[in-house]
Structures are given as C-alpha cells and as structure tokens.
Design an enzyme around this catalytic site. Structure first.
Site, PDB file in Angstrom:
ATOM      1  N   LYS B 103       0.832  -1.197   0.000  1.00 35.30           N
ATOM      2  CA  LYS B 103       0.000   0.000   0.000  1.00 35.30           C
ATOM      3  C   LYS B 103       0.879   1.264   0.000  1.00 35.30           C
ATOM      4  O   LYS B 103       0.587   2.251  -0.658  1.00 35.30           O
ATOM      5  CB  LYS B 103      -0.875  -0.039   1.259  1.00 35.30           C
ATOM      6  CG  LYS B 103      -2.099   0.821   1.214  1.00 35.30           C
ATOM      7  CD  LYS B 103      -2.879   0.704   2.530  1.00 35.30           C
ATOM      8  CE  LYS B 103      -3.468  -0.679   2.736  1.00 35.30           C
ATOM      9  NZ  LYS B 103      -4.179  -0.810   4.036  1.00 35.30           N
ATOM     10  N   ASP B 179      21.242 -16.899 -23.976  1.00 33.22           N
ATOM     11  CA  ASP B 179      20.156 -16.614 -24.920  1.00 33.22           C
ATOM     12  C   ASP B 179      19.777 -15.147 -24.839  1.00 33.22           C
ATOM     13  O   ASP B 179      20.002 -14.485 -23.814  1.00 33.22           O
ATOM     14  CB  ASP B 179      18.897 -17.422 -24.542  1.00 33.22           C
ATOM     15  CG  ASP B 179      18.799 -18.743 -25.290  1.00 33.22           C
ATOM     16  OD1 ASP B 179      19.550 -18.949 -26.258  1.00 33.22           O
ATOM     17  OD2 ASP B 179      17.955 -19.572 -24.882  1.00 33.22           O
ATOM     18  N   HIS B 269      17.888 -11.944 -15.513  1.00 32.63           N
ATOM     19  CA  HIS B 269      17.895 -10.841 -16.477  1.00 32.63           C
ATOM     20  C   HIS B 269      17.077  -9.679 -15.919  1.00 32.63           C
ATOM     21  O   HIS B 269      16.032  -9.902 -15.312  1.00 32.63           O
ATOM     22  CB  HIS B 269      17.314 -11.292 -17.819  1.00 32.63           C
ATOM     23  CG  HIS B 269      17.600 -10.312 -18.916  1.00 32.63           C
ATOM     24  ND1 HIS B 269      16.856  -9.172 -19.101  1.00 32.63           N
ATOM     25  CD2 HIS B 269      18.587 -10.288 -19.832  1.00 32.63           C
ATOM     26  CE1 HIS B 269      17.373  -8.486 -20.114  1.00 32.63           C
ATOM     27  NE2 HIS B 269      18.411  -9.140 -20.585  1.00 32.63           N
TER      28      HIS B 269
END
Lengths: 416, 416
Positions: B103, B179, B269
């Site tokens: 919140k 990748d 990542h």
C-alpha cells in the site's frame, strides 16, 4: 522501413510509449525500437534474408512529437506506437511485457503507456471468469453499485475477534468483504479456520439481513502452492479470493483465473503498484497496469487508489483505469472498478457521478469509524447509495436516516 | 511509541524508504507507517490489548531529515527506517514486499531504498545454489574475470544459424553464452532442439579451445510450467538458465533456485527493471531490486545496465548493486555482477578497475561487431582481460595481439 503501417492487427500486438528527450530524432528512435526489439538488425541484411525476416520485423505505427514553443529542458517528448509480430513471442503476459518493455524500460526516460494485444494473442486468455455481471448474478444485486468493506485491524487478532469484525461489517448490509492484503498465513488465523469463521459469520448475518455476501480471502504463499491454497480456501467455504497480483506477476493471476477448479471471483489488489505508475518519466501507466493487464489476466475486480482520499491517484487516471476495465472492444468480461482508500458515505455522490452504477464503493475507516460502529457504518453507506440512486440530496435523505446523518456529521459531504 | 529502537534484529526485518514532502512531520509519518502497516491502530488500544499486540507492532528505527538551507520546493526529504516483526508475514518475498511497500508504494513520493530481512526470515532462503565460486569451479577458471557473450540476432533464425552463431562465440574463448531474453518458445528454435544444437556446438568448440562453457538457456512459459521447462532444458543438456525474474516475481526465482532438481546456475535478467528503479521519487532502488533481492531469491548471476554503454545506469548505482551481491554479512553465496550493454574490449580496464576480478564482462555487439567476426571478437576480449590482469596498457598489449588491436581501432580505449 518497409511495410510501415501495413501490419495486421490480428497478428501484431502494439505498444505505446512516452519517450522524453530534448534532442532525439524520435522517428529514428522508433525505428530503432521496432528493429532492435525484434529481428535485431535490418538495413544490413541481404535481400533474401529480409524476405525471410519480414514477418518478424516490428513496425512503427506512429510517432507524435510534443514540442511546445518555449518548452523548458526536459519537457520535449514523443508518444510512439510500435507493432510487434505475435510470431515473436509466446501467448503469455511475461513474454509480451519482456518483448515490448524488457530492455527498453531501462533505456532513458521512457514510460509504457499502453499495450494492445492482438486478437490472436488475446485468444489465449479467458479473462475474468465472472466479471461485473457474474458477480452481480452471484449476489442477486443488479440495480445499484455494490458495497465492499475491509477489516479494521487483522494482524495479531484471533479467530473470535476476526469473526466478530466480519459479522459487524456483514450486518451493515455490505455485499463484499475483503481480507487485508497484509494478512498472511499465521497461527492465530490460519487460512481454512479463518474462512470457516468468516463464512459462518456471513451465514449468520444473511439470516438477519436476507442478503448474500462474498468474502475475498487473501491468497498467499509460495507461487507453486497458490492453486492448492486457493482450493483449500474454496473447500473451506471461501466464495472469493484476494490476490496481490504484482508481487507474483500477471501470469500467476492468469493461470488462477483460467483454472476451472478455482470457481470463485478474484479481486486484484494493487499492492506495489506505486512502484510503477506515478512517475511521468518511467514505469507503466496505471490504466495499463491496474486496468487492461489486470483484466486480461482475469481479475473480476480491480482495486486502485481513489482520487478522493488520502492515498490519491488523479481522477483522469482513475477514469482511464475504469475505461480499460470496461472497454467493450475487448472480447473479455468486464472487471469491476473498485476505487479505494479514504472513502466515507459523504463521497458516494461523487463516486457515482464519476463512475456510474458499475462500481464497487469500498471503505475501511468509513465503515469502522462510524460513531455507532461498523454495522451502522455499513448501513450509512447503503443509505447514501440509496439516496443517490433515488436522485436525492444526501443531507436531505439523512434527515430520516439516522446512520447516514451521523456519518455526515462525522465526515461531511463532498459534492465536487 | 514504546520499544523504539529496541527491536530484535533476528526477528524483525527492516525497510528503508526515501520520502519526499515539503511540509510533512516525518517523525509522525514514520510512526504512521510503523503502526499502519502492522497492527493498524495503537494509541487508542486498551493497555491489555497493547500488551498482546506489542509483538506485532512495527518500530521506527530512524528518521533522517534532509532539509538543505534554501531548498527548492520538492527537495525536502527524509530517509526513514522501520522494523517489521517477522511474526506478521510468511517467509516469502511477496509477503515481505507487500508488507513493507504494498500500500505504501502508492502513498505520495516514496521510494523503497533497502530491505534488511531478519536472520529468521533469511533462514528460509538457500540463496544462489552455485554463486561466484560454484560457477568458477564449474568452469575451472579462478584467476580472471569471466567473459560472457550474447547472441546477435535470434528471432526468425533457424537451428543451424543459431548453432553457427553459438559456435563462433564459443571459439573466441568466452566462458558463458546466454540466450537473448526475448527468445521464447517458437517453431524455428524450440527449447530442447535449441539446447541440443548449442551444447553440441559448445562441445565442438571445447575440443578446439580446451575450455569449458556454460550456456544460459532462456527459461520461459507459463508460471506453473517453469519447473518442467527447466527440467526439459537440463535433460537436453543445458548447463545454465536465464530467467526474466521481474516478469514472474521473485518468488518464482526463489522456488527454482531452491529446487534440487534444477541443478544448474541461474542468471537473472533485468528485463522490466527500468519500470522500477530510475525515478528518485518512486519505485525500488536498483541495489535492492537487482542486488539484494535477486541474490536472496537465488540468482547466481545478476545482469544490469553498465555505466559505460548506451543503456546506462550511474556508476554509484552499479557499485551499490555489486556491494549487495557480494555483501559478506549475508549468509548466502555471492552472486556474480554482470554489468551489461555497450561493452567493447576497450572498456575492460575500466570494468576491472570499477568491479575488480569478481565480475563477468558481458558483450554482444562488442563480440559480433569485430572486423574479423565473433570468434575474433571473443579473443579480443580475452586479450584485453589478460592485458589488464598482467598490469599492461591495452594499446601496448595490442601491438602483438591482432584481434585486440583491431577492436581498439574500431571502438577505442576508455580509461576513465
């Protein structure tokens, strides 16, 4: 760039960004995004490779530069829309977000304003299982805004206390009661016992009020146990779930909403949303974050900070969230908007003016802080809603409605 | 407030916020947070209730107001630290984040700077399974920074092309290949086939270079299938995983890292991180987001935008991430810092000066853009690393190292 503006909206999803830069060539920047986030390189490709790669190449849809005369440094920006071939990513929200705003989120002053997933992408999503109509059907209430209340204090309280809090709220005639989002699994009020106690209180209140009620139990725990915990809550009697979607990711919500075993409505809580939406220069717009994405992921209700209370979001952002939750052009059920925080009965005319009837009036302190207690607090809200639906002035209606009168004495009435 | 500053650091977790406000009474604001995000109300509680609730009450640890003489509007702020009893939340990162910044993230101009989970909370986390030392052991490389390279273009390319890209990178002597984070499950290079092709190329290169290599396969798909997809990749030969942690939430990473079946290192990542950290007024600090949280959740490597390239993060933020990833006071293995984006061989002296030896030099364009191709690009980086480790000037070392010489001709050398 070839094929500009000739993309197929059924198989390309678009992203719109606001990019601030005092000097950038925005058209070039847009092309850099369209190429860099898809095939990686383009101009240097041989013709035969271009033919093979074209279906994977992003397309610049529009570049609207805003450069007011005499703009101060930092004020020049462009709204850029880029179309991404669905062929490049899988049919899940992490893939869409990482593709369109993964690396790019870190590239200067840039905010993600909107995403328009393609028809093909959207076909993988069932959206809200119940939606506005489904929730109304479950409650048998179709002719007025709904009323939700929140527990006052939950941490450190035991089951009898929680049950009593629940009962008092329920006796006031609220339609929906939600757990506090910071109530996690704990020894005092463990999930199944808590559900049993609250649903028991709901039945007791129902005998008195004749009114149905949905209890949104906070769904927490390890990601891999969410489904199991949801089922445990449902088996114990829960008829709704509250979910802190941003702490688990949109895909976790999408999987819950798409699971036929989880056959109760889900309310998305905006916890952590303030880490994303408030900056004009960074993050993700509230209308996307708490509007479109929450709906695509399948929440039946979306809570967000109202423009009326202490934790505030500007009204135009509230209405943009509402528009996304109820946008008829999306092939998904509508999500109930729940503007929250700082709501008291004197705000009901404003809420209904801004949101119309398809809104959940949600209050915590405005229910519990009533001079006659929570049940009277709920009745005051219901009276305020009745007054507005009947086209009456609140102060006038309060003359022969004691609870509303006391609420107005306490909090006043705001008409604008 | 009672018990101020007397909390037990073994059972209270602290959060530090930066809160901007031109007029607020920050001490009062801090007390409001400590009460509001825990027991809900305090002063009005009867004495007997206070005794029962005290162990759930948050404690203000410190309030440092920054109010420079002649400060302009918008510049006044306070750094506030609040201690939260672990008794209030479960032992998972969604619970910690929702409690401390759920919140509150929406309550004005406030940024979460740091979290210090208690010893008790941390005991639920195993952290990185391999860490810096474990990755070095796997590679048999202990005496120099590691070198990682990234595919050039992946979308739209088929297996033979990907294999050839992999092979060329591997032949240059890189230690790690990852990748692209935007490579999802797709018909051209599906997960298992991709892993098989790349690992086959790795073996071919190893026969030539005598050097081991870890391939970080992008782990994607529905949340509930992450474990299964990770196992599929590992069974096909993958010896590392890349994970877009922010799109799935920190708990998804923590569950993967804690799973004994997922016995390969994980690289986190930072996709989407720019939605959180860049604003001074909102969001979550980079050192927490890509430093401490990524490490607690169990990533063996953490990628983040370097201060050297085009996608930049200020150097002090980079170093704060590094400090969090390697902080000896945390009872967890260290996470390898991987400053990324815009790296070429001429930056190696700077990277090693700033980060020391425990760093992964990570490059894409700086490998593939070498005039003699990717293998030569890798060799140029290895030569640059060797030069710095030997205390030699890059330009000097390049005189009899062809690949480095060509790289420097192309990109230059930056020493500061």
């Amino acid at each position: 760039m070839s094929n500009q503006n000739l993309f197929n909206p059924n198989t390309y999803s678009t992203a719109t960004y606001r990019l601030f830069d005092d000097k950038a060539d925005f058209a070039k920047k847009a092309e850099g995004i369209a190429v860099g986030l898809t095939v990686g390189s383009w101009t240097e490709l041989p013709e035969v490779a271009k033919q093979k790669m074209e279906k994977h190449l992003g397309q610049v849809v529009s570049v609207d530069v805003h450069e007011p005369e005499g703009a101060s440094p930092g004020e020049r920006y462009a709204d850029i829309t880029v179309a991404y071939p669905d062929a490049n990513f899988s049919r899940d929200l992490p893939a869409l977000l990482v593709t369109t705003f993964g690396k790019l989120s870190m590239d200067g002053r840039i905010k993600l304003l909107d995403l328009s997933p393609s028809a093909e992408f959207l076909s993988a999503f069932s959206g809200p299982r119940f939606g506005i109509k489904g929730i109304r059907d479950r409650l048998g209430v179709h002719d007025r805004p709904l009323l939700m209340s929140i527990f006052k204090s939950v941490i450190g309280y035991d089951l009898p206390n929680l049950r009593e809090q629940f009962l008092q709220q329920a006796l006031g005639g609220v339609d929906l009661i939600k757990d506090d989002e910071i109530l996690f699994e704990n020894p005092l009020t463990p999930l199944e016992k808590r559900v049993e106690a609250c649903i028991d209180a709901a039945r007791q209140a129902e005998r008195e009020t004749g009114q149905k009620l949905i209890y949104y139990t906070n769904l927490t725990g390890p990601t891999s146990k969410l489904r199991e915990n949801a089922r445990r809550a449902i088996d114990a009697g829960a008829n709704g779930l509250l979910f802190n979607v941003l702490s688990y990711g949109f895909d976790a919500l999408a999987e819950l909403a798409n699971d036929s075993a989880i056959n109760v409505p889900i309310a998305a809580h905006p916890a952590l949303a303030g880490a994303y939406y408030p900056s004009p220069y960074h993050g993700i717009a509230a209308s996307l974050l708490l509007g479109k994405l929450v709906r695509v992921a399948g929440a039946d209700l979306s809570l967000f900070p109202s423009p009326y209370g202490s934790v505030v979001m500007p009204k135009e952002e509230n209405l943009a969230i509402q528009a996304a939750l109820m946008d008829k052009s999306l092939p998904l059920r509508e999500t109930f908007p729940v503007p929250s925080a700082g709501i008291h009965p004197g705000l009901v005319p404003l809420i209904l003016r801004d949101f119309g009837e398809q809104v959940v009036v949600n209050a915590g302190g405005g229910v519990h802080g009533h001079p006659q207690g929570a049940a009277a607090g709920g009745r005051a809200f219901r009276q305020a809603i009745d007054a507005v639906m009947a086209g009456r002035e609140l102060a006038d209606y309060a003359a022969d409605h004691e609870e509303l009168r006391l609420a107005i004495e306490r909090w006043g009435v705001r008409n604008a």
